[in-house]
Motif scaffolding. Structure first.
Motif, short mmCIF file in Angstrom:
data_model
loop_
_atom_site.label_atom_id
_atom_site.label_comp_id
_atom_site.label_asym_id
_atom_site.label_seq_id
_atom_site.Cartn_x
_atom_site.Cartn_y
_atom_site.Cartn_z
N LEU A 73 1.54 14.51 -8.86
CA LEU A 73 2.34 13.44 -8.70
C LEU A 73 2.14 12.59 -7.73
O LEU A 73 2.12 11.40 -7.94
N ASP A 74 1.33 12.92 -6.63
CA ASP A 74 0.75 11.87 -5.73
C ASP A 74 -0.19 10.95 -6.42
O ASP A 74 -0.20 9.87 -6.00
N GLN A 75 -0.98 11.38 -7.07
CA GLN A 75 -2.02 10.52 -7.80
C GLN A 75 -1.41 9.64 -8.84
O GLN A 75 -1.82 8.51 -9.07
N LEU A 76 -0.42 10.16 -9.39
CA LEU A 76 0.57 9.43 -10.26
C LEU A 76 0.99 8.26 -9.40
O LEU A 76 0.95 7.09 -9.92
N LEU A 77 1.83 8.59 -8.28
CA LEU A 77 2.23 7.64 -7.79
C LEU A 77 1.27 6.40 -7.10
O LEU A 77 1.43 5.28 -7.02
N HIS A 78 -0.04 6.94 -6.96
CA HIS A 78 -1.03 6.14 -6.39
C HIS A 78 -1.51 5.14 -7.49
O HIS A 78 -1.90 3.94 -7.22
N GLU A 79 -1.64 5.66 -8.66
CA GLU A 79 -1.97 5.09 -9.86
C GLU A 79 -0.89 3.87 -10.11
O GLU A 79 -1.47 2.68 -10.56
N TRP A 80 0.19 4.09 -10.05
CA TRP A 80 1.27 3.19 -10.23
C TRP A 80 1.00 2.00 -9.30
O TRP A 80 1.15 0.92 -9.51
N GLU A 81 0.91 2.48 -8.02
CA GLU A 81 0.61 1.32 -6.91
C GLU A 81 -0.51 0.64 -7.06
O GLU A 81 -0.45 -0.73 -6.81
N ARG A 82 -1.51 1.14 -7.47
CA ARG A 82 -2.68 0.77 -7.65
C ARG A 82 -2.84 -0.37 -8.79
O ARG A 82 -3.44 -1.59 -8.81
N THR A 83 -1.98 -0.01 -9.90
CA THR A 83 -1.99 -0.95 -11.05
C THR A 83 -0.93 -2.06 -10.99
O THR A 83 -1.20 -3.10 -10.90
N ASN A 84 0.26 -1.43 -11.00
CA ASN A 84 1.41 -2.52 -10.86
C ASN A 84 1.29 -3.43 -9.59
O ASN A 84 1.51 -4.68 -9.51
N ASP A 139 9.14 0.95 -1.05
CA ASP A 139 9.33 -0.16 0.13
C ASP A 139 8.12 -0.79 0.75
O ASP A 139 8.10 -2.01 0.67
N ARG A 140 7.29 -0.04 0.59
CA ARG A 140 5.82 -0.46 1.14
C ARG A 140 5.19 -1.44 0.10
O ARG A 140 4.95 -2.65 0.32
N SER A 141 5.23 -1.17 -1.32
CA SER A 141 4.76 -1.79 -2.25
C SER A 141 5.82 -3.44 -2.40
O SER A 141 4.92 -4.22 -2.74
N ASP A 142 6.87 -3.15 -2.32
CA ASP A 142 7.83 -4.10 -2.29
C ASP A 142 7.28 -5.39 -1.20
O ASP A 142 7.41 -6.67 -1.47
N GLU A 143 7.15 -4.68 -0.12
CA GLU A 143 6.79 -5.82 0.94
C GLU A 143 5.23 -6.14 0.79
O GLU A 143 5.18 -7.41 1.06
#
Length: 223
Positions: A73-84, A139-143
């Motif tokens: 799940l942590d890597q999945l979240l990181h992959e979302w952040e890296r891509t989107n 929140d971090r990604s939105d910022e």
């Protein structure tokens, strides 16, 4: 080497890669199916056994790439952040001669099926409703995203306070567009392109900028 593998990576002392019919899968395969499940069924259904069944491999294959379900799940979240998030930031940073051309770069990554993945974005946001740690990542990604858009406006002469507001209006509108699940056709959206660009920037776009975007949007839609 086998001597370096953990007990979870070897079953009954047999290297699975030597077994007849063994299906080789990669970390990206595991993450791809995990993302599919997250989008279609929610985070509660992102299960190791379910993913393994879809990939046609045993549970032991999982431990080549992930320490635990939480690690997945942590890597999945990181992959979302890296891509989107990465896609939006790169679009905002792409050099452009005018602010309306710069905005077209942003919209290109939105309409491209290989660009910003809005179903995945909303699946992660739904996940964040149940997990404070994920909420903090959101929140971090939105910022990061709004900051990149703000800098895009600043690069074209807007003062920081105006650039900040225009960036937020642009970003919140785009997120809201998908949240409303509007059913406009591509041509309906394209018919409003020039006025959208004007509304977001206060500048009338050049006709060739609008036409170039329309050509791009129709091309990716036909693929």
């Amino acid at each position: 080497m086998a001597t370096e593998r953990t007990a979870n990576q070897i079953k009954d002392g047999i290297d699975r890669e030597d077994l007849p019919g063994y299906v080789k899968v990669t970390r990206d395969d595991w993450l791809r199916v995990a993302m599919d499940l997250l989008v279609s069924d929610g985070v509660s259904e992102v299960k190791v056994l379910t993913i393994g069944n879809r990939l046609g491999v045993s549970r032991s294959s999982f431990y080549w790439y992930f320490k635990s379900h939480k690690d997945l799940l942590d890597q999945l979240l990181h992959e979302w952040e890296r891509t989107n998030t990465g896609i939006l930031v790169r679009a905002a940073q792409t050099p452009a001669p005018t602010i309306t051309a710069a905005l077209n770069n942003f919209f290109r990554c939105i309409v491209d099926p290989n660009g910003f993945n809005h179903p995945l974005d909303f699946a992660v946001r739904e996940w964040a409703r149940r997990d404070g740690g994920v909420r903090r990542v959101i929140d971090r990604s939105d910022e990061i995203r709004t900051s990149a858009l703000m800098k895009m406006f600043e690069a074209h002469g807007y003062d920081p306070s105006e650039a900040d507001i225009r960036a937020r209006v642009l970003y919140y509108q785009q997120i809201g567009y998908y949240a409303l699940d509007l059913k406009e056709t591509l041509e309906e959206r394209l018919s409003r392109a020039a006025l959208y660009l004007y509304a977001f920037t206060g500048v009338h776009p050049l006709p060739e900028e609008v036409e170039d975007f329309k050509v791009f949007a129709r091309q990716v839609a036909s693929q």
